[in-house]
Design a protein around this motif. Structure first.
Motif, PDB file in Angstrom:
ATOM      1  N   ILE A  99       0.993  -1.177   0.122  1.00  0.00           N
ATOM      2  CA  ILE A  99       0.027   0.031   0.165  1.00  0.00           C
ATOM      3  C   ILE A  99       0.929   1.262  -0.017  1.00  0.00           C
ATOM      4  CG2 ILE A  99      -1.659  -1.105   1.354  1.00  0.00           C
ATOM      5  CD1 ILE A  99      -1.037   0.689   3.799  1.00  0.00           C
ATOM      6  N   ALA A 100       0.208   2.322  -0.338  1.00  0.00           N
ATOM      7  CA  ALA A 100       1.040   3.614  -0.201  1.00  0.00           C
ATOM      8  C   ALA A 100       0.279   4.181   1.031  1.00  0.00           C
ATOM      9  CB  ALA A 100       0.910   4.446  -1.500  1.00  0.00           C
ATOM     10  N   TYR A 101       1.059   4.926   1.944  1.00  0.00           N
ATOM     11  CA  TYR A 101       0.476   5.456   3.153  1.00  0.00           C
ATOM     12  C   TYR A 101       1.175   6.804   3.475  1.00  0.00           C
ATOM     13  CZ  TYR A 101      -0.210   6.037   8.236  1.00  0.00           C
ATOM     14  OH  TYR A 101      -0.484   6.647   9.328  1.00  0.00           O
ATOM     15  N   GLY A 102       0.420   7.961   3.401  1.00  0.00           N
ATOM     16  CA  GLY A 102       0.685   9.128   3.658  1.00  0.00           C
ATOM     17  C   GLY A 102       0.432   9.525   5.068  1.00  0.00           C
ATOM     18  N   HIS A 103       1.550  10.292   5.814  1.00  0.00           N
ATOM     19  CA  HIS A 103       1.127  10.306   7.114  1.00  0.00           C
ATOM     20  C   HIS A 103       1.837  11.779   7.691  1.00  0.00           C
ATOM     21  CE1 HIS A 103       2.459   9.724  11.552  1.00  0.00           C
ATOM     22  NE2 HIS A 103       1.203   9.890  11.398  1.00  0.00           N
ATOM     23  N   CYS A 104       1.135  12.661   8.297  1.00  0.00           N
ATOM     24  CA  CYS A 104       1.675  14.028   8.543  1.00  0.00           C
ATOM     25  C   CYS A 104       1.590  14.294   9.958  1.00  0.00           C
ATOM     26  CB  CYS A 104       0.704  15.210   8.025  1.00  0.00           C
ATOM     27  SG  CYS A 104       0.626  15.310   6.199  1.00  0.00           S
TER      28      CYS A 104
END
Length: 181
Positions: A99-104
């Protein structure tokens, strides 16, 4: 961004509630989102439940995390930034999944190790300071677009390169170790 990537990689590759609690304890400042509400806690809990695991992964389950892109959504001076990382997360349970996972997170430079409200000791500051997760609510989720695509570029993601600038990094182990693994 690199510190957030190391925090994320340590938590997600550790894939255990104990690791989440340990990293959160060591890498958040007073006033940051509590561990129960932290997006990484919720992601680990969701993964463990979906994979039918207990409080941590069983032998044979592996998770590999590679930073693929990053973005800075905001800056307030030299010691505060809203950093985001887009991660390539690969998990192997009985079959391989990716998966691709963006986190801020809000990240704040701190020259002094912060006290821990739960009584545990914080790790000492390194080289006069370190980036830590800052106080305040969790920021809006980052777009989880596939790394390297036009959609990722349009969303603001920039390709992750190592410190030497020789290209995308595939070894997050050294950085993950700095996150208190």
């Amino acid at each position: 961004m690199a510190q957030l990537a190391a925090i994320d990689a340590t938590v997600l590759q550790g894939m255990s509630i104990a690791k989440v609690n340990d990293v959160h304890n060591r890498w958040t400042l007073t006033g940051a989102v509590g561990v129960a509400s932290w997006p990484l806690t919720q992601n680990v809990q969701t993964f463990l439940a979906a994979a039918r695991q207990g409080q941590s992964t069983e032998p044979g389950v592996t998770v590999t995390v590679t930073p693929a892109a990053g973005m800075v959504k905001g800056v307030d001076g030299d010691d505060w930034v809203l950093a985001c990382v887009l991660l390539d997360v690969q998990a192997v349970i009985t079959t391989d999944a990716q998966i691709a996972y963006g986190h801020c997170e809000r990240m704040q430079w701190t020259a002094q190790p912060a006290s821990n409200p739960t009584g545990g000791a914080r790790q000492p500051a390194v080289n006069g300071g370190r980036w830590m997760i800052a106080s305040g609510p969790s920021p809006a989720p980052a777009p989880s677009t596939w790394p390297g695509t036009d959609l990722a570029l349009q969303a603001g993601w920039r390709t992750w390169v190592d410190a030497a600038g020789s290209g995308p990094t595939r070894d997050s182990g050294a950085a993950a170790g700095s996150a208190g693994s």
